[in-house]
Design an enzyme around this catalytic site. Sequence first.
Site, PDB file in Angstrom:
ATOM      1  CB  SER A  91      -1.357  -5.868   4.079  1.00 48.42           C
ATOM      2  OG  SER A  91      -0.247  -5.071   3.474  1.00 48.42           O
TER       3      SER A  91
ATOM      4  CB  VAL B 233       0.625   6.403   4.553  1.00 56.08           C
ATOM      5  CG1 VAL B 233      -0.193   6.937   3.560  1.00 56.08           C
ATOM      6  CG2 VAL B 233       2.054   6.662   4.267  1.00 56.08           C
TER       7      VAL B 233
ATOM      8  CD  GLN C 230       8.493  -4.357  12.566  1.00 59.34           C
ATOM      9  OE1 GLN C 230       7.923  -5.315  12.474  1.00 59.34           O
ATOM     10  NE2 GLN C 230       8.398  -3.450  11.525  1.00 59.34           N
TER      11      GLN C 230
ATOM     12  CG  HIS D   1      -0.348  -0.089   2.608  1.00 57.98           C
ATOM     13  ND1 HIS D   1       0.584   0.845   3.071  1.00 57.98           N
ATOM     14  CD2 HIS D   1      -0.505  -1.383   3.506  1.00 57.98           C
ATOM     15  CE1 HIS D   1       0.914   0.143   4.467  1.00 57.98           C
ATOM     16  NE2 HIS D   1       0.329  -1.040   4.303  1.00 57.98           N
ATOM     17  CD  GLU D   2      -1.750   4.148  -1.377  1.00 58.52           C
ATOM     18  OE1 GLU D   2      -2.127   3.090  -0.690  1.00 58.52           O
ATOM     19  OE2 GLU D   2      -2.652   4.426  -2.285  1.00 58.52           O
ATOM     20  N   GLY D   3       1.917   3.134   2.175  1.00 59.16           N
ATOM     21  CA  GLY D   3       3.026   3.391   3.317  1.00 59.16           C
ATOM     22  C   GLY D   3       4.233   2.696   2.890  1.00 59.16           C
ATOM     23  CG  HIS D   4       4.386  -1.604   1.941  1.00 62.02           C
ATOM     24  ND1 HIS D   4       2.936  -2.040   1.967  1.00 62.02           N
ATOM     25  CD2 HIS D   4       4.754  -2.404   2.882  1.00 62.02           C
ATOM     26  CE1 HIS D   4       2.810  -2.959   2.775  1.00 62.02           C
ATOM     27  NE2 HIS D   4       3.959  -3.016   3.415  1.00 62.02           N
TER      28      HIS D   4
ATOM     29  N   GLY E  18       8.279   1.740   8.695  1.00 62.22           N
ATOM     30  CA  GLY E  18       7.172   2.559   9.128  1.00 62.22           C
ATOM     31  C   GLY E  18       7.031   2.774  10.539  1.00 62.22           C
TER      32      GLY E  18
ATOM     33  CG  ASP F  47       4.349  -2.232  12.335  1.00 59.46           C
ATOM     34  OD1 ASP F  47       3.352  -2.855  12.768  1.00 59.46           O
ATOM     35  OD2 ASP F  47       4.567  -2.410  11.119  1.00 59.46           O
TER      36      ASP F  47
END
Length: 296
Positions: A180, A170, A147, A28-31, A141, A144
């Site tokens: 996802s 995002v 993480q 998605h746009e985050g990736h 990102g 997380d």
Amino acid sequence: MKVVHTFEEVRDLAGGRIGLVPTMGFFHEGHLSLIKAAAESTDTVVVSVFVNPLQFNESGDLDAYPRDLDRDAALAETAGAQLLIAPADSYMYPRQHYTRIRVAGASDGMEGAYRSGHFDGVATVVAKLFAGVRPDVAFFGRKDAQQLAVVRALARDLSFPVEIRGLPIVRESDGLALSSRNIRLDGEIRGSALALSTALFAASDAFEAGERSVAALTHEAATRLGTHSGVETEYVEAATARDVAGVETIEAEVFLAVAARIGNVRLIDNVHLNPGTGLADRGVRLSEPSILYGGP
Ligand code: PAF
């Protein structure tokens, strides 16, 4: 862009400063924001796509995780990647695979408390990706947030010569954080999922109005979450962004995080609260619906 399956191929083909974007795919746009940031600041962008069985504690969640490598390869290329590594499970974890990495402290509490062994799985696979790809910079990102703290500690403690960069969350235009897993939210459930960001934004407003008590801010968010039917809250907690340490008063940057189940979908979200600027980082919003829902 080239799709490869082994670290040897990556090392043969990559040159200059290497930027690594570790992912589990179904972009998605985050990736894509991570890949674009990598393309702006490194010479070779390597994207890894590997649904890491070690970090799933529910086999149903692993089985349901969306996968589409052709789609991911096309999107990664458009965003500026040169190489995509999609290793097989048997390549990453051959039969004799005994090592597990545990980052104490940052892995405990929050997600660590609800997903036993999850961060050991993340730390182990990220260490393998760092060792195999040998990136100069790696992009993660802030969605997380825990993480990110685990990965920073891992890189520091094991002396991986890699710079870790964290990028903003995002969101859809209505505030829902991209994940996802969002493609599994349909009908009424999609509306209930908005409760997470709504609760966090209310607490962010209180923070920006001067509230520094963690108890007051988590109470604000938890109360908002509790008013939504169909939302089963797992936790509403705040911790320091660097060490995931609990605090009573916000004196260093913290992230305020929530986890909840909406139907059979588990979602997490957070905002970062910076007492230095007095501002909350709520991430960035798309103006159009995410490409997760069919396009391009
Ligand atoms: O954030 C993810 O997608 C995964 O946890 C990561 C970092 C790729 C490790 O499998």
